[in-house]
Design a protein around this motif. Structure first.
Motif, PDB file in Angstrom:
ATOM      1  N   ALA A  50       0.867  -1.178   0.000  1.00 18.87           N
ATOM      2  CA  ALA A  50       0.000   0.000   0.000  1.00 18.87           C
ATOM      3  C   ALA A  50       0.903   1.226   0.000  1.00 18.87           C
ATOM      4  O   ALA A  50       1.956   1.224   0.638  1.00 18.87           O
ATOM      5  N   ALA A  75      -3.135  -0.912  -2.593  1.00 19.18           N
ATOM      6  CA  ALA A  75      -3.903   0.294  -2.275  1.00 19.18           C
ATOM      7  C   ALA A  75      -3.050   1.543  -2.442  1.00 19.18           C
ATOM      8  O   ALA A  75      -1.837   1.514  -2.235  1.00 19.18           O
ATOM      9  N   GLU A  94      -7.423   1.455 -10.751  1.00 19.22           N
ATOM     10  CA  GLU A  94      -8.731   0.907 -10.394  1.00 19.22           C
ATOM     11  C   GLU A  94      -9.108  -0.270 -11.292  1.00 19.22           C
ATOM     12  O   GLU A  94      -9.762  -1.205 -10.845  1.00 19.22           O
ATOM     13  N   GLY A  97      -7.619  -3.449  -9.963  1.00 19.69           N
ATOM     14  CA  GLY A  97      -8.099  -3.915  -8.668  1.00 19.69           C
ATOM     15  C   GLY A  97      -7.439  -3.250  -7.471  1.00 19.69           C
ATOM     16  O   GLY A  97      -7.605  -3.704  -6.340  1.00 19.69           O
ATOM     17  N   VAL A  98      -6.705  -2.172  -7.699  1.00 19.73           N
ATOM     18  CA  VAL A  98      -6.061  -1.447  -6.606  1.00 19.73           C
ATOM     19  C   VAL A  98      -7.098  -0.560  -5.933  1.00 19.73           C
ATOM     20  O   VAL A  98      -7.856   0.144  -6.608  1.00 19.73           O
ATOM     21  N   VAL A  99      -7.139  -0.587  -4.609  1.00 21.38           N
ATOM     22  CA  VAL A  99      -8.056   0.264  -3.854  1.00 21.38           C
ATOM     23  C   VAL A  99      -7.497   1.684  -3.851  1.00 21.38           C
ATOM     24  O   VAL A  99      -6.339   1.899  -3.494  1.00 21.38           O
ATOM     25  N   VAL A 100      -8.299   2.644  -4.258  1.00 20.37           N
ATOM     26  CA  VAL A 100      -7.908   4.055  -4.302  1.00 20.37           C
ATOM     27  C   VAL A 100      -8.824   4.782  -3.319  1.00 20.37           C
ATOM     28  O   VAL A 100     -10.031   4.835  -3.531  1.00 20.37           O
ATOM     29  N   THR A 101      -8.232   5.325  -2.243  1.00 19.29           N
ATOM     30  CA  THR A 101      -9.047   5.853  -1.153  1.00 19.29           C
ATOM     31  C   THR A 101      -8.326   6.954  -0.395  1.00 19.29           C
ATOM     32  O   THR A 101      -7.121   7.131  -0.538  1.00 19.29           O
ATOM     33  N   VAL A 107      -7.126   0.903   5.032  1.00 21.22           N
ATOM     34  CA  VAL A 107      -6.071   0.199   4.306  1.00 21.22           C
ATOM     35  C   VAL A 107      -5.178  -0.572   5.277  1.00 21.22           C
ATOM     36  O   VAL A 107      -4.759  -1.703   4.992  1.00 21.22           O
ATOM     37  N   ARG A 110      -6.481  -4.087   6.049  1.00 23.37           N
ATOM     38  CA  ARG A 110      -6.650  -5.063   4.970  1.00 23.37           C
ATOM     39  C   ARG A 110      -5.681  -6.236   5.147  1.00 23.37           C
ATOM     40  O   ARG A 110      -4.484  -6.028   5.342  1.00 23.37           O
TER      41      ARG A 110
END
Length: 118
Positions: A50, A75, A94, A97-101, A107, A110
């Motif tokens: 991440a 992430a 995205e 499949g990468v979480v963008v937040t 994170v 996870r």
């Protein structure tokens, strides 16, 4: 390749192949002792990463971890939504499949995150 069945963890950062008393570090996740057929006993591990911060260094980290054979970007976190979205679009995060937040606490929880670069 076969997995070494006697792998042990010590403090979460150093692995040891008990059969061969061989230390394995994060940069070298292979047992260098071969089976009778000449094949290695362990495969390299993929580390889920991440990244916190989508600024100038974040850009370099995303590029480098995305290209590293033993790393998987999980992430990307930043409080500035525009900067975060720009970097996500630039690398197609995205769709990979990468979480963008903007929520770094989520994170951190996870189970697929093995390491964090800030």
């Amino acid at each position: 390749m076969q997995q070494c069945s006697t792998l042990q963890k010590y403090d979460g950062c150093v692995d040891r192949c008990v059969d061969h008393n061989t230390k394995l570090t994060l940069s070298s996740q292979r047992c260098n002792h071969n089976n009778k057929d000449g094949k290695e006993k362990m495969q390299p591990q993929t580390i889920g990463m991440a990244i916190i911060g989508a600024g100038r260094w974040g850009n370099h980290l995303v590029r480098n971890f995305s290209q590293h054979p033993n790393a998987r970007l999980v992430a990307l976190v930043d409080l500035q939504g525009e900067r975060l979205q720009h970097l996500a679009n630039k690398y197609g995060l995205e769709t990979d499949g990468v979480v963008v937040t903007d929520d770094w606490r989520a994170v951190m929880q996870r189970p697929d995150v093995d390491g964090i670069a800030i």
